[in-house]
Structure formats: C-alpha cells, structure tokens
Design an enzyme around this catalytic site. Structure first.
Site, PDB file in Angstrom:
ATOM      1  N   TYR A 297      -1.251 -35.979  49.063  1.00 21.22           N
ATOM      2  CA  TYR A 297      -0.212 -37.340  49.710  1.00 21.22           C
ATOM      3  C   TYR A 297      -0.455 -36.325  51.126  1.00 21.22           C
ATOM      4  O   TYR A 297       0.653 -36.867  51.864  1.00 21.22           O
ATOM      5  CB  TYR A 297       1.547 -37.048  49.213  1.00 21.22           C
ATOM      6  CG  TYR A 297       1.221 -37.751  47.753  1.00 21.22           C
ATOM      7  CD1 TYR A 297       2.036 -39.008  47.711  1.00 21.22           C
ATOM      8  CD2 TYR A 297       1.162 -37.359  46.682  1.00 21.22           C
ATOM      9  CE1 TYR A 297       1.765 -39.640  46.626  1.00 21.22           C
ATOM     10  CE2 TYR A 297       0.462 -38.057  45.626  1.00 21.22           C
ATOM     11  CZ  TYR A 297       1.392 -39.466  45.582  1.00 21.22           C
ATOM     12  OH  TYR A 297       1.019 -40.638  44.570  1.00 21.22           O
TER      13      TYR A 297
ATOM     14  N   TYR B 118       7.884 -29.540  66.056  1.00 24.68           N
ATOM     15  CA  TYR B 118       9.263 -29.225  66.800  1.00 24.68           C
ATOM     16  C   TYR B 118       9.142 -28.932  68.135  1.00 24.68           C
ATOM     17  O   TYR B 118       8.134 -28.479  68.013  1.00 24.68           O
ATOM     18  CB  TYR B 118       9.982 -27.847  66.394  1.00 24.68           C
ATOM     19  CG  TYR B 118      10.223 -28.084  64.342  1.00 24.68           C
ATOM     20  CD1 TYR B 118      11.264 -29.068  64.391  1.00 24.68           C
ATOM     21  CD2 TYR B 118       9.102 -27.840  63.383  1.00 24.68           C
ATOM     22  CE1 TYR B 118      11.961 -29.453  63.089  1.00 24.68           C
ATOM     23  CE2 TYR B 118       9.863 -27.738  62.539  1.00 24.68           C
ATOM     24  CZ  TYR B 118      10.538 -28.481  61.827  1.00 24.68           C
ATOM     25  OH  TYR B 118      11.083 -28.462  60.693  1.00 24.68           O
TER      26      TYR B 118
ATOM     27  N   HIS C  35      10.190 -22.883  53.033  1.00 25.12           N
ATOM     28  CA  HIS C  35      10.264 -23.910  52.376  1.00 25.12           C
ATOM     29  C   HIS C  35       9.190 -23.249  51.246  1.00 25.12           C
ATOM     30  O   HIS C  35       8.315 -23.626  50.648  1.00 25.12           O
ATOM     31  CB  HIS C  35       8.222 -24.348  53.435  1.00 25.12           C
ATOM     32  CG  HIS C  35       9.103 -25.009  54.522  1.00 25.12           C
ATOM     33  ND1 HIS C  35       8.002 -25.726  55.122  1.00 25.12           N
ATOM     34  CD2 HIS C  35      10.297 -25.019  55.425  1.00 25.12           C
ATOM     35  CE1 HIS C  35       8.586 -26.255  56.526  1.00 25.12           C
ATOM     36  NE2 HIS C  35       9.832 -25.799  56.699  1.00 25.12           N
TER      37      HIS C  35
END
Length: 376
Positions: free
Chosen positions: A257, A268, A153
């Site tokens: 956001y 996951y 990331h």
C-alpha cells in the site's frame, strides 16, 4: 368527530413519529446520549452481553461499564504494559463465540525484556472471569518485531476475521518508516494470525516467500488506527498519513500500500516525502484519502436499521483532529459521498462501534473521556 391526533394513542403517535424520522433518513437530527464518563484516555470498546461493555484506558486499565453507566474498578490480570506517548493499553475485542468461551483479545505496547530497550505492539488473549473482575489464562499470541525505542505509531486495531483467525494492524513506529517496505519485520504491516497460538495460517500470502515474515497479510502502511470487516466480509482499514494523506484502504492479501514511497501527504511543516509522488506501478491506491488530515481513528459499518435504510452499508469514521464523525456512503467499493456528523461535538473521537442493540457508540479521547450513544 375528533381530530386524527386525538384518536391516536400517545404511544402510537410517538412510534409513528419515530418511523417518519427513520424514513426521512434519521441523520439530519443526530444527537448523542451520555452512557458513561470519567475515563482516562479511553481507546477501545467491546460488548460483553447484558448491556455491559469493556473499555480500555491507554494508561493501562481495562474497565467494565454496567448498563446504567457505572464504571467498575480496573479488571485484574493484565500483563506488563509500557504506557508511553501514544502507547499503552489500546484495542480490545471479544471472540465471536464469547457467549460460550468468554474469550477476549487485547493489544498493547509491550516493553522489552529486562535489560533490553524498546517496545512494540503485542496481542494477547484471555478469558474474562464469570464475574468480569479479572482476566484468566492470559496468553501473549504475538509480539511485533523488532522492538523499537519509540513513543509513536503502534497501530493496534484487532479484527475477529473468522472462527480461526484474527487481523492485527501494526504501525511503522514513526522513526522506522522505510521498514514498512521490507518484509523481514512487522513495522507498517497488517498481520493475520491463528487465534489458538498466534502463528501464521498456512494460507497467508507470504508464507512461502523467502525472507518474508509469514504473519504478514499486507504492507506499506503507516499508522492504522481503524479496522473492521465490511458488508462484503472483507477487511477495511483507515490509517494516519503524515501532514495530509490519511487513507481508507481495502487491504488484500500480499499487496503493498505504498508508504512511504507514495503518499498524498507531506512532511510536517511542509516538503515532499521521498520523491513526492502519489502513484507508482505495483503500489496500491487508497480507496479514499483526506487532505488535510482528519486523524482518523475507529470505524464501523452500519448494518442496523436504527438510522434508516439510507445509512445501511455506510461507513462511520472518527476524527481525532476535528472532533466529528465522517459518514462515507459507498457503492461498488468506492466512496460516493462524505458527510460530517456531529460537527459541534468538538471531542477527539477515538473509537466507533455498532452495538448489539444496533446503535452506534463513540469513545472520546481525553483525560475525562466519554462513552456516547448516537441517537437519531
């Protein structure tokens, strides 16, 4: 009297056929043309004039591609790069005044200084030498804080916003997702920086907010792997959700956001993230989201007429997971329709760019990556 076909010169007949194809929308019979191949996990693409292009390879190499598809040796002069996991040499863009100043910007995973641990996303500028063989005057403009021990990331898309400023997208580093909601770090943020030295412009939204890092433009992001300016001149981004919940956003100054407080994805293997909610007051909704995830990477708005008028203003987004290109038709800032282009490509699409010639170019992410031109 001869037939109409016999009265038309072959070149004119070909031109008329092409015009008919464009008039019909041109998207029904797309094909790809191989420009170059043999890259090792290419990530970013930029155009440097004369039909030449720069391509980054994630292991830490920058290449020049000639108009005939020949790939040059690695460009010299890159800083130290920690190529680990999803990290390495990532995006590259040219300055809007490149023809005069030959300035390029690139972002990469920067290792901590000797004796310390961790890495983070960094942004540097440099001059591409006249013979395009090396980078001169490399200057690190920005380093994401804090350094984190992580292989994931990094974000790392760059947008040349205007004559003076750049946007840079920054991932949450996976293990530090909650930091995307706090303003004392750069994790899960978009930053806006001055080109000359990487400092925060005086009109950034959080410059005067106590405890906030002044470079921050927006926050609450996960892993942004696509960013561009839209026809409206404003910033658009795409980011990876977890399992589901990839997002298209129109990030505005100072807004939140939502990640990881709200998301349309899940952990996951299943299970809610946090409270498992998708909306909360004060948190922005995505313009569009994908469930299941397509793993979006690379994006470009179509402004040329190469693909017909129906394509102008459309947004093209690469899919790593499914190996196609999503075509999003927008109106009034909202997605009205989505089509899957090149469904038989079956290659991880890492970057999508519109070239100076008006054609769309794709980079495919593999150990034998390709540079493709999209033809109607």
């Amino acid at each position: 009297m001869g037939t109409i076909r016999s009265l038309i010169k072959p070149g004119l007949l070909w031109a008329l056929a092409l015009l008919c194809n464009v008039a019909a929308g041109a998207g029904n019979d797309l094909r790809t043309e191989l420009v170059a191949q043999g890259f090792q996990n290419p990530w970013g693409l930029a155009f440097i004039g004369g039909g030449r292009m720069l391509v980054t390879e994630r292991p830490g190499r920058l290449r020049v591609v000639q108009p005939d598809g020949r790939i040059g040796p690695p460009v010299e002069g890159l800083p130290r790069i920690e190529a680990t996991g999803q990290g390495g040499l990532l995006d590259v863009v040219t300055d809007r005044d490149f023809a005069r100043n030959r300035t390029v910007y690139f972002c990469y995973s920067e290792p901590a200084q000797s004796g310390a641990s961790g890495n983070s996303t960094a942004l540097a500028s440099a001059r591409l030498s006249d013979d395009a063989s090396r980078l001169e005057g490399v200057k690190v403009l920005f380093s994401q804080r804090p350094k984190v021990v992580s292989r994931a990331h990094f974000g790392c898309r760059i947008v040349d916003a205007d004559a003076n400023t750049l946007f840079l997208t920054l991932g949450d580093r996976y293990s530090r997702k909650d930091d995307a909601q706090t303003l004392d770090n750069h994790l899960g943020k978009i930053v806006r920086l001055l080109k000359k030295d990487g400092s925060a412009p005086a009109d950034n939204p959080l410059v005067k907010k106590p405890g906030a890092l002044p470079e921050i433009w927006s926050y609450g992001h996960r892993n942004l792997q696509g960013a561009t300016l839209g026809p409206d001149g404003r910033l658009w981004t795409i980011e990876h959700g977890p399992q589901g919940g990839d997002e298209l956003n129109h990030p505005e100054a100072g807004k939140n956001y939502g990640w990881p407080v709200i998301t349309y994805g899940e952990n996951y293997g299943g299970g809610a993230i946090g409270a498992g909610i998708t909306q909360q007051a004060g948190l922005e909704q995505p313009v569009h989201y994908w469930v299941p995830s397509i793993a979006p990477s690379g994006m470009a708005f179509v402004s040329s007429d190469r693909y017909g008028k129906d394509w102008q203003g459309n947004l093209l987004v690469g899919s790593l997971k499914f190996g196609y290109v999503a075509r999003l038709q927008l109106a009034n800032g909202q997605v009205q329709e989505e089509d899957k282009l090149l469904p038989d490509l079956k290659q991880r699409v890492r970057d999508v760019r519109q070239g100076p010639d008006g054609f769309i170019y794709l980079l495919t992410d593999s150990s034998k990556g390709q540079l493709l031109r999209l033809l109607p």
